[in-house]
Design a protein around this motif. Structure first.
Motif, short mmCIF file in Angstrom:
data_model
loop_
_atom_site.label_atom_id
_atom_site.label_comp_id
_atom_site.label_asym_id
_atom_site.label_seq_id
_atom_site.Cartn_x
_atom_site.Cartn_y
_atom_site.Cartn_z
N TRP A 44 7.81 6.25 0.56
CA TRP A 44 7.34 5.12 -0.13
C TRP A 44 6.08 4.45 0.20
N ASN A 45 5.96 4.41 1.62
CA ASN A 45 4.82 3.93 2.13
C ASN A 45 3.56 4.80 1.58
N ARG A 46 3.87 5.93 1.82
CA ARG A 46 2.74 6.88 1.47
C ARG A 46 2.48 6.74 -0.02
N VAL A 47 3.29 6.92 -0.81
CA VAL A 47 3.05 6.61 -2.35
C VAL A 47 2.55 5.49 -2.79
N ILE A 48 3.00 4.35 -2.19
CA ILE A 48 2.31 3.24 -2.53
C ILE A 48 0.93 2.90 -2.13
N THR A 49 0.43 3.52 -0.95
CA THR A 49 -0.80 3.57 -0.45
C THR A 49 -1.64 4.66 -0.97
N SER A 50 -1.11 5.58 -1.71
CA SER A 50 -2.04 6.86 -2.23
C SER A 50 -2.89 6.43 -3.21
N GLN A 51 -3.82 7.47 -3.45
CA GLN A 51 -4.86 7.16 -4.34
C GLN A 51 -4.36 7.19 -5.95
N PRO A 52 -3.56 8.09 -6.21
CA PRO A 52 -3.24 8.17 -7.58
C PRO A 52 -2.41 6.93 -8.15
N PHE A 53 -1.79 6.38 -7.26
CA PHE A 53 -0.67 5.38 -7.21
C PHE A 53 -1.65 3.96 -7.51
N PHE A 54 -2.68 3.98 -6.80
CA PHE A 54 -3.65 2.76 -6.73
C PHE A 54 -4.45 2.69 -8.07
N GLU A 55 -4.94 3.86 -8.57
CA GLU A 55 -5.50 4.14 -9.93
C GLU A 55 -4.68 3.69 -11.09
N SER A 56 -3.38 4.08 -10.70
CA SER A 56 -2.54 3.79 -11.94
C SER A 56 -2.20 2.19 -12.16
N LEU A 57 -2.45 1.70 -10.70
CA LEU A 57 -2.18 0.30 -10.54
C LEU A 57 -3.13 -0.66 -11.07
N ILE A 359 -4.09 -3.06 -0.19
CA ILE A 359 -5.13 -2.63 0.72
C ILE A 359 -5.54 -3.71 1.78
N ALA A 360 -5.30 -3.39 3.13
CA ALA A 360 -5.77 -4.43 4.11
C ALA A 360 -6.98 -4.00 4.92
N PRO A 361 -7.73 -4.68 5.01
CA PRO A 361 -9.06 -4.39 5.76
C PRO A 361 -8.85 -4.24 7.11
N VAL A 362 -7.97 -3.50 7.75
CA VAL A 362 -7.60 -3.23 9.09
C VAL A 362 -8.37 -2.08 9.63
N PRO A 363 -9.16 -2.38 10.93
CA PRO A 363 -10.03 -1.13 11.44
C PRO A 363 -8.94 0.18 11.53
N GLN A 364 -7.59 -0.01 12.27
CA GLN A 364 -6.80 1.18 12.36
C GLN A 364 -5.60 0.81 11.55
N PRO A 365 -5.26 1.15 10.34
CA PRO A 365 -4.20 0.75 9.55
C PRO A 365 -2.91 1.25 10.38
N VAL A 366 -1.81 0.36 10.51
CA VAL A 366 -0.62 0.78 11.09
C VAL A 366 -0.15 1.94 10.81
N ILE A 367 0.12 2.17 9.33
CA ILE A 367 0.66 3.45 9.04
C ILE A 367 -0.09 3.52 7.65
N PHE A 368 -1.19 4.46 7.29
CA PHE A 368 -1.68 4.42 6.22
C PHE A 368 -1.58 5.97 5.64
N GLY A 369 -0.73 5.87 4.53
CA GLY A 369 -0.40 7.32 4.10
C GLY A 369 -1.27 8.34 3.52
N THR A 370 -2.54 7.83 3.06
CA THR A 370 -3.23 8.69 2.46
C THR A 370 -3.79 9.89 3.25
N THR A 371 -3.94 11.18 2.98
CA THR A 371 -4.57 12.12 3.65
C THR A 371 -5.79 12.93 2.73
#
Lengths: 371, 180
Positions: A44-57, A359-371
């Protein structure tokens, strides 16, 4: 009714809904809930932080305009609701206690970039007001003269934010959130070009580039032709975008903006600032595609274009029966200016488009799904 | 093989107008004979019949991803909507539709709801999918992360540190969550 409870249904068949169905469900929730859902599991974390989801949102949450004005040295940010025709105030920024006067560099993927608007402009922040996260950037090597904000669209990361700064000596540096550091741009800024950043003309981010209106230096060309300068956040170089002759050689003021995903220029059509020609670059980067769309006129008095609402109306500041310096909205279909009320102080005011994000402006995101 | 009169129409008695039926076979082998306008609400069925010239009325279309239980639910919804459409072709009687939908979904457990979402997605019935995902969203509104995991049968695969970090990161988002 015991059935409608969260029992895990031990012994029963378990259904895992596929990602595309989950996206259907996620899209019904505001950002706050999406932030909670990121904690459910890795996929879920990966889906919510993914580019396609962001675009739909961002397609469905009609991005709203941010209006900003420091009022008695107090920053105010508001989201304009076209339906209600008023402003929803954003919380005060949780930083910058010692210098209340901010300017906005830009807005991108739900994150605002602000700077201390005074003699010392080197306090720079990235802030997501929705998820209440911010970072104070390390200081660049000199006091910035111009700033630009955007993301590198080529990395595939929605939080690959960058800030570019140009110093008075024409050196330039770029900051990357990924590395949380500044680095010098080898070639510096373009020679013999002067940016014209008056307070109404904030840099414009589009397609991975940030843009400014500029003029060729008078030492090089006495006619001082207008052009657009862009900074490419992927390749970290400055570039020029030329304007058609009748636009570039006209010495009236120019204000850069974006309309329907296209770069546009408001060109003052007279010395009284009462009429502007709206020019749009129909195809990005193609000089021949600049087209004059319309002339917008407000017969009696001066006005300045500030930006567009989500439905294509134009924000402006100018004269109306309530006062000399008020906030106006121009509806192109009705060809009419309407006063939104509220007298504006003689201080900077900016209009940008903004869409909420997780999207949080964090230098090293805790767990950020996009690859 | 094309000269058929009416396919296996023994089950229906009201065939005075010889209503065309379409046979759909669920994953557990049951064959449903469905009135054509109802079956055509299933996009996957509509395109199957539109794209394949050699299918006839006897063709039994297999739907390997749809259980019999889900099919009953799906057909109940589609038949009701077909009925609304037949009575009021111009504009659906909104209040009646809402009353039907509310009663319809009240009777469904979470497991049934999810099974039907899966089926509606596979059969590509966008109206029903919209409706059901909306119901699912309502059922997890303001619920805790644990509740949401149980609801969707999702396993927590974060390490305790990872989860704690994420929760700390989004602390503000957890204000006002209902008790389970």
């Amino acid at each position: 009714m015991k059935r409608v409870s969260g029992e895990s249904g031990r012994g029963k068949k378990e259904f895992l809904l596929p990602d595309d169905v989950m996206i259907h469900i996620f899209l019904r929730f505001p950002v706050k809930n999406l932030a909670q859902f990121r904690c459910v599991c890795k996929s879920w974390n990966r889906v919510i932080t993914s580019q396609p989801f962001f675009e739909s949102l961002s397609n469905q949450t009609t991005s709203t305009c941010v209006l900003y004005h420091p009022c008695f040295s107090h920053l105010r940010l508001g989201l304009y609701s076209e339906k209600l025709q008023n402003f929803l105030e954003l919380p005060d920024p949780p930083f910058g206690d010692d210098h209340k006067d901010f300017g906005i560099v830009g807005s991108c993927n739900g994150v605002l970039c602000l700077y201390s608007n005074g003699f010392d402009r080197s306090f720079i922040y990235m802030w997501n007001p929705t998820v209440r996260k911010y970072i104070t950037l390390p200081k660049p090597s000199c006091n910035p003269r111009y700033l630009g904000f955007g993301i590198n669209p080529k990395s595939g990361h929605l939080d690959d934010f960058k800030v570019v700064t140009i110093f008075a000596n024409a050196n330039a540096e770029v900051y990357s959130l990924r590395t949380n550091s500044w680095k010098s741009i080898a070639d510096g800024f373009l020679p013999s070009i002067e940016l014209t950043c008056c307070h109404l003309d904030h840099p414009v981010f589009l397609n991975g580039f940030v843009h400014w209106c500029a003029q060729v230096s008078c030492y090089l060309d006495s006619k001082r032709p207008w052009l657009i300068v862009s900074f490419d956040f992927a390749n970290e170089v400055f570039q020029k975008i030329m304007l058609p002759d009748n636009l570039s050689l006209d010495d009236g003021a120019k204000f850069l903006n974006v309309v329907n995903g296209r770069l546009c220029v408001f060109a003052a059509a007279d010395q009284k600032f009462s009429a502007y020609e709206l020019w749009v670059m129909m195809e990005y980067g193609i000089v021949e595609s600049w087209s004059r769309i319309c002339t917008i006129e407000k017969p009696e008095k001066f006005w300045w274009p500030l930006g567009f609402t989500t439905t294509g109306s134009i924000f402006a500041r100018g004269h109306c029966k309530h006062g000399e310096n008020t906030l106006l909205v121009y509806r192109p279909d009705r060809k009419k200016f309407k006063c939104l009320g509220g007298h504006l102080p003689h201080l900077p005011i900016q209009v940008l488009t903004f869409g909420e994000s997780v999207i949080a402006p964090v230098p090293q995101p805790v767990i950020f799904g996009t690859t | 093989m094309s000269s058929s009169i009416a396919s296996s129409s023994s089950s229906s008695s009201s065939s005075s107008k010889k209503e065309k039926k379409i046979s759909l076979k669920t994953s557990d082998g049951e064959v449903f004979e469905v009135e054509e306008p109802v079956a055509m609400q299933l996009e996957i069925v509509r395109s199957f019949f539109a794209d394949n010239e050699d299918v006839t009325e006897q063709t039994v279309m297999p739907l390997p991803n749809v259980s019999t239980a889900a099919m009953h639910g799906i057909l109940e919804y589609c038949r009701a909507h077909e009925e609304f459409r037949r009575r009021m072709p111009e504009a659906a009687p909104e209040e009646e539709v809402r009353a039907f939908e509310a009663g319809y979904v009240d009777r469904k457990s979470n497991e049934e709801l999810k099974e039907m979402i899966l089926a509606a997605n596979y059969l590509n019935i966008s109206k029903l999918l919209d409706f059901l995902t909306g119901v699912a969203a309502k059922r997890i509104e303001n619920k805790s992360v644990e509740y949401v995991r149980a609801f969707f049968g999702v396993e927590n695969d974060f390490t305790p540190e990872e989860e704690a970090n994420l929760r700390r990161e989004y602390e503000w988002a957890f204000e006002g969550v209902d008790e389970d």
